[in-house]
Design an enzyme around this catalytic site. Sequence first.
Site, PDB file in Angstrom:
ATOM      1  N   ASP A 103     -10.972   1.790   0.697  1.00  0.00           N
ATOM      2  CA  ASP A 103      -9.944   2.245   1.641  1.00  0.00           C
ATOM      3  C   ASP A 103      -9.761   3.758   1.448  1.00  0.00           C
ATOM      4  O   ASP A 103     -10.264   4.330   0.469  1.00  0.00           O
ATOM      5  CB  ASP A 103      -8.641   1.493   1.324  1.00  0.00           C
ATOM      6  CG  ASP A 103      -7.542   1.773   2.328  1.00  0.00           C
ATOM      7  OD1 ASP A 103      -7.830   2.186   3.469  1.00  0.00           O
ATOM      8  OD2 ASP A 103      -6.351   1.579   1.956  1.00  0.00           O
TER       9      ASP A 103
ATOM     10  N   GLU B  59     -11.733   8.325   4.199  1.00  0.00           N
ATOM     11  CA  GLU B  59     -12.069   9.283   5.292  1.00  0.00           C
ATOM     12  C   GLU B  59     -12.453  10.654   4.746  1.00  0.00           C
ATOM     13  O   GLU B  59     -13.288  11.301   5.391  1.00  0.00           O
ATOM     14  CB  GLU B  59     -10.875   9.395   6.254  1.00  0.00           C
ATOM     15  CG  GLU B  59     -10.618   8.136   7.064  1.00  0.00           C
ATOM     16  CD  GLU B  59     -10.006   7.001   6.231  1.00  0.00           C
ATOM     17  OE1 GLU B  59      -9.379   7.302   5.200  1.00  0.00           O
ATOM     18  OE2 GLU B  59     -10.177   5.838   6.604  1.00  0.00           O
TER      19      GLU B  59
ATOM     20  N   ASP C   4      -5.574   0.164  10.371  1.00  0.00           N
ATOM     21  CA  ASP C   4      -4.174  -0.279  10.491  1.00  0.00           C
ATOM     22  C   ASP C   4      -3.760  -0.526  11.935  1.00  0.00           C
ATOM     23  O   ASP C   4      -3.056   0.268  12.553  1.00  0.00           O
ATOM     24  CB  ASP C   4      -3.255   0.773   9.868  1.00  0.00           C
ATOM     25  CG  ASP C   4      -3.482   0.902   8.370  1.00  0.00           C
ATOM     26  OD1 ASP C   4      -4.134   0.016   7.785  1.00  0.00           O
ATOM     27  OD2 ASP C   4      -3.009   1.890   7.783  1.00  0.00           O
TER      28      ASP C   4
HETATM   29  O1  MIG Z   1      -1.847   4.234   3.294  1.00  0.00           O
HETATM   30  O2  MIG Z   1      -3.627   0.016   0.370  1.00  0.00           O
HETATM   31  O3  MIG Z   1      -5.666   0.505   5.961  1.00  0.00           O
HETATM   32  O4  MIG Z   1      -5.327  -2.023   4.859  1.00  0.00           O
HETATM   33  O5  MIG Z   1      -3.281  -2.334   2.975  1.00  0.00           O
HETATM   34  C1  MIG Z   1      -2.036   2.867   3.336  1.00  0.00           C
HETATM   35  C2  MIG Z   1      -2.600  -0.085   1.278  1.00  0.00           C
HETATM   36  C3  MIG Z   1      -3.176   2.479   2.423  1.00  0.00           C
HETATM   37  C4  MIG Z   1      -4.315   1.446   4.266  1.00  0.00           C
HETATM   38  C5  MIG Z   1      -5.203   0.326   4.651  1.00  0.00           C
HETATM   39  C6  MIG Z   1      -4.475  -0.966   4.501  1.00  0.00           C
HETATM   40  C7  MIG Z   1      -3.997  -1.136   3.091  1.00  0.00           C
HETATM   41  C8  MIG Z   1      -3.100   0.046   2.706  1.00  0.00           C
HETATM   42  N1  MIG Z   1      -3.846   1.285   2.883  1.00  0.00           N
END
Ligand code: MIG
Length: 767
Positions: free
Chosen positions: A402, A405, A478
Amino acid sequence: MLENSSFSVKPELFSEENQLLNVVQIQQVTTYSKEKNKCIFTVNKGTIQVEFSRADIVRITVNHLDKNFTHHNSSIENYEAADFKLSETDIHIVLKTSEIEFKLDKQTCQFNVSTVKGDVLSNGFYVTEEGAISLISAQNSEFIYGLGEKSGWLNKKGERLSMWNTDVFAPHTPDLSELYESIPTYLSFTPNFTFGCFLNNTGRTIFDFKNRQDEHRLETETGIIDLFVYTGPSMKNVLEQHTFITGRPYLPPKWALGYHQSRHSYQNEEELKSIVSSFEEFEIPVDAIYLDILYMDGYRVFTFDKERFPNYETYLPELLERGIHIVPIVDPGVKVAGQYDVFIDGVVKDSFTKMPDKSLYIGDVWPGKSALPDFSQSKVCEWWGDLHEFYTKLGIKGIWNDMNEPAIFNESKTMDLEALHDNDGNPISHKEYHNLYGYQMSKATSIALEKLTNERPFVLTRAGYAGIQKYAAVWTGDNRSFWEHLAMTVPMCLNLGLSGVTFSGPDVGGFMNDTEPELLTRWIQMGTFLPYFRNHCSIGMDRQEPWVFGDEYTKINREFIQMRYEWMPFLYQQFIEAEKSGMPIMRPLVLEYANDSRTYDLNDEYLIGENLLVAPIVSRSVRSRSVYLPEGNWINYWTNKLFEGGKDILVEAPLHQIPLFIREGSIIPLTNKKKKANQVDEELILNVYSKDEGTVNTIIYEDDGITTNYKNGERFELHVSVDFNLENVNVRLDGMGDFKPSWKKVTVNLHGTERNLLIEDNVQIEN
Ligand code: MIG
């Protein structure tokens, strides 16, 4: 904020002066030479290099920069460029392969690629103050597809889309084009001729199909122009060409195709245990449960919080024994802390991204001040990969990437654009590198998992670039528990598939906002027929596990999740097809019915493979819908009723059904429904849907579902051939290959005919 008020439409903000300044056309070939299988032209600004990655693919690289810009092209597969014949006329230099002819105008440097079916025409290359522009002629009445992960409709004609991997927490509205993934490739489709262009540039790129109807404007903000032209001539050909260049999708382990459950966050062992026992109690199969950021010790990656998960070293392997895979989240941000071995080790090994003055780049993410690994370096990828032994020792076989980017908590939402990536000794700025960051992280993770486990890896990633299909599944970030986002899933995942990324899916149920019982059920019904099927939800939102809304809904949700397993042989067949040919698993109807204009912008139906048509319900309280069936006859899966295609029909869709249609004359392989994911397939069920006359063939594959041994022949292939004639339906089964499937029997069910079923069984399943 003023931008979010009516101030935004203040007339003075809309000046007519939107002209580009100091535009220089790339032109005037002065000299050229052929070196091996490429041709290099010297022009007014730098060079143009032309080669044929294959006889049907042209790669044009325009280097207009003063510096010797070596483009970081690690997402491109190795190939041996095809040979060509070189000749010259008064106007053109002509390069000819066995398939196509490429002509470069010596004055204007516009090119022309001719094929038997149609031409791809360039309107030239330009250098601007900001970057560079490539112009490609539009086709008359074309439709534009691909472009990776984008909101909005399937057809992108008339839109201007930007590629810059971005963490978008705000609702994904149709006008937002920068999302988490950047796949800078598109197709120009007409029923007679389809071509594709892949602009291989990892900085920000913009694809404009809006401002001039007659041309496509491809803008690059940094770097050079590296353009692959795919000459089709069909959509399927372009997809094959794109996955030849960027790689075919890899075959994931079978458990990755099952039902997955997630939540931000299952926050301690008790909660995890209770989730596991609810799955057992409700007889809902689950292959994977995800651990979001709260499993870590103070958000330090490669650690567990021992207070929340005191027995993780024994409990996680135990879950694996029961067939439940734990997939922990791993973000790129490494906490800056003297006591933290990953950080110290990274500093010692010089693994983090630095600023031009050689100081560490530090950004704010979950752990607070964090350093970011420099995945542009091979040695850093290896270092990061090896760290995963921490997880694999616990029986973990899948990793969730996650924030790659990379997302940083600041105004720009990402790293400093000046930060310098070493790029194995050929430094480039983050501005030039950005869209490749997440790709490289997931690639490193995937390669490491395979090495550490000797199994096919599973990586789920949020960010990516062209070619990510070789390493990871992609979820679409999200989203929200809005019906509109359920509807948006279809064109978004279809266009990912048309960009080579076939293993994708949304957060089923929606991430932000509270879901509602009916929405969750409709989403689970769609998810059952999506390549990637995970229910995920944010902290602070109402729970949305499949059993939380009472018996009526639980029963339906269970039915569908079990169905996912019933349909596994069919689904697996599609993944294997994708690995072989690059064809998407989830397909827009236009891919199969290029001559039917009704399919060109169809956003609420899709195919899985060629033979299953899914028409999801994407609005509240709807209990029937119109479905467009393309040519041929189609059988309603639920009623076995036959419908003639080429028209719209009205279909019942009670809450417990999603409209499904099977194309006549197809063979759909299923197995027994499952209550638990690790139940074995005891039976192979071949549902044969009749047609008048003719023969149809299919191959059903079985292997251990885990390793790559299938590549060495440890795979069972059941070749099924069905011959329909006036009196009989003759089914012939031939088995081959070294693997022994778990089925104890093969059952053939004939649908839609009273004719005799005759089976010639050459398989001898002797269990
Ligand atoms: O800023 O890890 O898209 O699936 O649950 C949020 C917490 C960070 C974004 C991800 C989401 C995840 C969440 N993450």
